[in-house]
Design an enzyme around this catalytic site. Structure first.
Site, short mmCIF file in Angstrom:
data_model
loop_
_atom_site.label_atom_id
_atom_site.label_comp_id
_atom_site.label_asym_id
_atom_site.label_seq_id
_atom_site.Cartn_x
_atom_site.Cartn_y
_atom_site.Cartn_z
N CYS A 1 0.83 -1.22 0.00
CA CYS A 1 0.00 0.00 0.00
C CYS A 1 0.86 1.26 0.00
O CYS A 1 0.34 2.36 -0.19
CB CYS A 1 -0.91 0.02 1.22
SG CYS A 1 -1.79 -1.51 1.44
N CYS B 1 -13.37 0.71 7.58
CA CYS B 1 -12.40 0.26 6.57
C CYS B 1 -12.41 1.18 5.36
O CYS B 1 -13.44 1.72 4.98
CB CYS B 1 -12.77 -1.13 6.05
SG CYS B 1 -12.95 -2.39 7.31
N HIS C 1 -8.80 3.76 -1.82
CA HIS C 1 -7.43 3.27 -1.65
C HIS C 1 -7.05 2.29 -2.76
O HIS C 1 -7.06 1.08 -2.55
CB HIS C 1 -7.31 2.64 -0.25
CG HIS C 1 -5.94 2.19 0.13
ND1 HIS C 1 -4.79 2.69 -0.44
CD2 HIS C 1 -5.52 1.25 1.04
CE1 HIS C 1 -3.73 2.10 0.10
NE2 HIS C 1 -4.15 1.21 0.99
C1 LIG Z 1 -14.68 -3.93 3.93
C2 LIG Z 1 -14.54 -4.77 2.69
C3 LIG Z 1 -14.33 -6.24 3.07
C4 LIG Z 1 -15.80 -4.66 1.82
O1 LIG Z 1 -15.64 -5.47 0.66
P1 LIG Z 1 -16.05 -4.91 -0.78
O2 LIG Z 1 -15.69 -5.93 -1.79
O3 LIG Z 1 -15.47 -3.56 -0.97
O4 LIG Z 1 -17.59 -4.83 -0.63
P2 LIG Z 1 -18.66 -4.62 -1.77
O5 LIG Z 1 -18.04 -4.08 -3.00
O6 LIG Z 1 -19.44 -5.87 -1.85
O7 LIG Z 1 -19.52 -3.46 -1.16
C5 LIG Z 1 -20.72 -3.63 -0.47
C6 LIG Z 1 -21.30 -2.25 -0.18
O8 LIG Z 1 -20.55 -1.60 0.85
C7 LIG Z 1 -20.03 -0.37 0.37
N1 LIG Z 1 -18.68 -0.32 0.86
C8 LIG Z 1 -17.67 -1.15 0.52
N2 LIG Z 1 -16.58 -0.86 1.24
C9 LIG Z 1 -16.91 0.18 2.02
C10 LIG Z 1 -16.19 0.89 2.97
N3 LIG Z 1 -14.93 0.58 3.22
N4 LIG Z 1 -16.81 1.91 3.63
C11 LIG Z 1 -18.08 2.21 3.35
N5 LIG Z 1 -18.82 1.54 2.45
C12 LIG Z 1 -18.24 0.53 1.80
C13 LIG Z 1 -20.05 -0.46 -1.11
O9 LIG Z 1 -20.17 0.82 -1.71
C14 LIG Z 1 -21.26 -1.30 -1.35
O10 LIG Z 1 -22.41 -0.48 -1.24
P3 LIG Z 1 -23.55 -0.54 -2.34
O11 LIG Z 1 -24.04 -1.96 -2.26
O12 LIG Z 1 -24.50 0.49 -1.86
O13 LIG Z 1 -22.85 -0.22 -3.62
C15 LIG Z 1 -13.35 -4.30 1.86
O14 LIG Z 1 -13.64 -3.03 1.36
C16 LIG Z 1 -12.04 -4.26 2.63
O15 LIG Z 1 -11.49 -5.28 3.01
N6 LIG Z 1 -11.48 -3.06 2.82
C17 LIG Z 1 -10.14 -2.92 3.33
C18 LIG Z 1 -9.17 -2.86 2.19
C19 LIG Z 1 -7.75 -3.06 2.63
O16 LIG Z 1 -7.45 -3.90 3.43
N7 LIG Z 1 -6.83 -2.28 2.07
C20 LIG Z 1 -5.44 -2.38 2.40
C21 LIG Z 1 -5.23 -1.60 3.64
S1 LIG Z 1 -3.62 -1.75 4.33
#
Ligand SMILES: CC(C)(COP(=O)(O)OP(=O)(O)OC[C@H]1O[C@@H](n2cnc3c(N)ncnc32)[C@H](O)[C@@H]1OP(=O)(O)O)[C@@H](O)C(=O)NCCC(=O)NCCS
Ligand SMILES: [Zn+2]
Lengths: 384, 123
Positions: free
Chosen positions: A83, A206, A332
């Site tokens: 990252c 997240c 991100h």
């Molecule tokens: C939290 C997490 C598991 C969600 O998984 P995802 O694949 O993004 O989820 P989806 O795409 O199925 O999204 C589901 C819904 O939640 C929303 N959403 C997804 N991530 C979100 C977040 N972080 N905050 C707010 N809303 C979020 C999406 O917009 C979607 O809404 P919608 O149905 O109205 O469009 C994922 O975003 C995650 O692991 N984030 C951390 C990433 C990470 O680790 N980065 C490296 C850091 S060191």
């Protein structure tokens, strides 16, 4: 050492994008070149940061970008540092311009992963951990930061609501950013009622999985003056490392690499944390922004939560933290984030940040790390 | 010479509930057996020490959105444990569904090593 400046910046929107990884990389690069008002031929080298190009069938992005810019003969370097790839790449470019090897270079960061879906993106990201002890044992990135969060909440008697306030603030800022991935305001209740991802962290603690690309043009001051009045100076650059695995750290509520990188950057810039007007920090999770703002010296250890409660870190508060919306709301795209932070600083210090402008800002800081802060870079910028 | 078998030895020990550590012959600092130079003094000669894989929970998370291969165990915990000595170890722990199942400070021990890496159990 040459003085190093940023003279142009460009970014795609962050979010779920349809175009290919090479298309968005080139698009952001062209935007940065046009923003600088230079010709591609004036660029001496390219630095391209990316982590999971393999997921969109394109690694070795450097030559692809240079070829599309009509400068296939120019050298390029493709860089991966999880990252933190974008800021590490920026640092290598900075060092080469400062050292006089190049007059002007392109730095572009990119990520294209959302098409792989939640399960596989979670899995790929876990390869950025110390896999033998962490990813292999089922630790996701939300899980690693959740472990940091539990340690912090226990040690400093903070609450999950305190963490939620970071998300609310960053969504407020991101709402004002047309390029942000999650452009909506949220409340503490929204955060508290969102699904648990890795306890104690919930969905709204997240950052999302994002696609996107960001690019900047770095050059020496002579080159900058020949081309534009709209440039900013890089006055500090620092890097540091931490034990790759969380278990290797005696304190899980602080990130050693941030402190090392920040100390070096402040020293080079000859400033103190209190001289910083705004900062783009690595808030991959709400807890990370709390830990970062302490490690960067903005608040004492254990006091960042209180500062957030009092609104000190809001847009135009005592110190504006993540005016762009941060990783939390702006998004991100992991290989792009570190470069995207510099784009925000450039926009802020050259009067292009619109509604989210930090008033009278002169000094901005970027802080970006890889994995749980195993690698880190901090940069400090000043308007001219 | 780089010993390719160090990780394998570490794994064999973990299967028996032990941690294979390396004690620096120069400064006595303890490291996991997968380390080749002392972080404290840079020395490269070590004495192998087998530690009991037991300790207290420093922090952990309960994962509900797992990486591939972990759906069938979800929810589960990933846990950091402080061993009696100045060394920490982390790993997978099954059957933890809510924070009340694993207060910080709980006792935990290593019971195995498999495709999920180090396997911990609450004591
Ligand atoms: C939290 C997490 C598991 C969600 O998984 P995802 O694949 O993004 O989820 P989806 O795409 O199925 O999204 C589901 C819904 O939640 C929303 N959403 C997804 N991530 C979100 C977040 N972080 N905050 C707010 N809303 C979020 C999406 O917009 C979607 O809404 P919608 O149905 O109205 O469009 C994922 O975003 C995650 O692991 N984030 C951390 C990433 C990470 O680790 N980065 C490296 C850091 S060191
Ligand atoms: Zn030693």
């Amino acid at each position: 050492m040459e003085k190093v400046c940023v003279i142009g910046a460009g970014s795609t929107k962050y979010g779920k994008l349809q175009e290919s990884i090479s298309d968005i990389t080139v698009q952001a690069s062209v935007d940065a070149i046009e923003s600088a008002g230079i010709e591609p031929k004036e660029i001496d080298a390219g630095y391209i940061s990316n982590v999971f190009g393999v997921a969109d069938k394109q690694v070795h992005l450097g030559p692809v970008v240079m070829s599309n810019l009509g400068i296939s003969e120019k050298p390029s370097l493709s860089i991966e540092s999880a990252c933190g790839s974008g800021s590490v790449s920026f640092r290598e470019a900075f060092a080469n311009v400062a050292g006089g090897f190049y007059d002007a270079v392109l730095v572009t960061g990119v990520e294209k992963v959302t098409h792989t879906g939640t399960e596989w993106t979670t899995t790929y990201f876990s390869y950025c951990s110390d896999f033998f002890y962490e990813g292999q044992a089922g630790a996701s990135f939300p899980g690693l930061f959740a472990s940091m969060a539990r340690a912090y909440l226990t040690e400093f008697k903070a609450t999950e609501e305190d963490l939620a306030m970071v998300a609310v603030k960053n969504h407020d800022n991101g709402f004002l950013n047309p390029k942000a991935h999650l452009r909506k305001k949220i409340t503490i209740d929204d955060v508290m009622n969102s699904a648990v991802v890795a306890s104690p962290l919930k969905l709204y603690d997240c950052c999302p999985f994002s696609d996107g690309a960001s690019a900047v043009i770095l050059c020496n001051e002579k080159f900058a003056k020949q081309h534009t009045k709209n440039y900013i100076r890089v006055i500090g650059s620092g890097r540091g490392g931490s034990p790759a695995a969380l278990q290797g750290r005696n304190h899980i509520t602080t990130i050693p690499s941030t402190k090392i990188a920040a100390e070096a950057a402040y020293k080079m810039a000859g400033i103190k944390p209190k001289d910083v007007d705004f900062a783009e920090v690595h808030d991959c999770f709400t807890i990370a922004e709390i830990v970062d703002s302490e490690d960067l010296g903005f608040f004492e250890k254990g006091k960042a939560v209180e500062a957030v409660r009092e609104g000190k870190t809001r847009l135009n508060g005592e110190i504006s933290i993540n005016p762009s919306g941060g990783l939390k709301s702006k998004g991100h795209p992991i290989g792009a984030t570190g470069v995207g932070q510099v784009v925000e600083v450039f926009d802020q210090l050259t009067g292009k940040a619109g509604e989210r402008t930090v008033k009278d800002a002169k000094v901005g800081l970027t802080h970006n790390f890889g994995a749980t802060g195993a690698s880190c870079a901090v940069h400090i910028f000043q308007s001219v | 010479m780089y010993k390719l078998s160090a990780k394998q030895q570490f794994i064999e020990c973990a299967k028996l509930g032990k941690i294979l550590a390396r004690k620096c012959k120069n400064c006595a600092e303890l490291h996991l057996a997968t380390v080749y130079f002392c972080q404290k003094c840079g020395h490269k000669e070590f004495e192998n020490v087998e530690l009991e894989g037991k300790g207290t929970v420093v922090t952990y998370t309960i994962i509900t959105v797992p990486p591939a291969g972990f759906e069938k165990y979800t929810p589960y915990a990933w846990v950091v444990v402080q061993l009696g000595s100045n060394l920490r170890i982390s790993g997978f722990m099954a059957n933890i569904a809510k924070p009340a199942d694993l207060p910080i400070g709980s006792k935990a021990k290593i019971v195995d090593f498999d495709e999920r890496g180090i396997i911990l159990e609450k004591q």
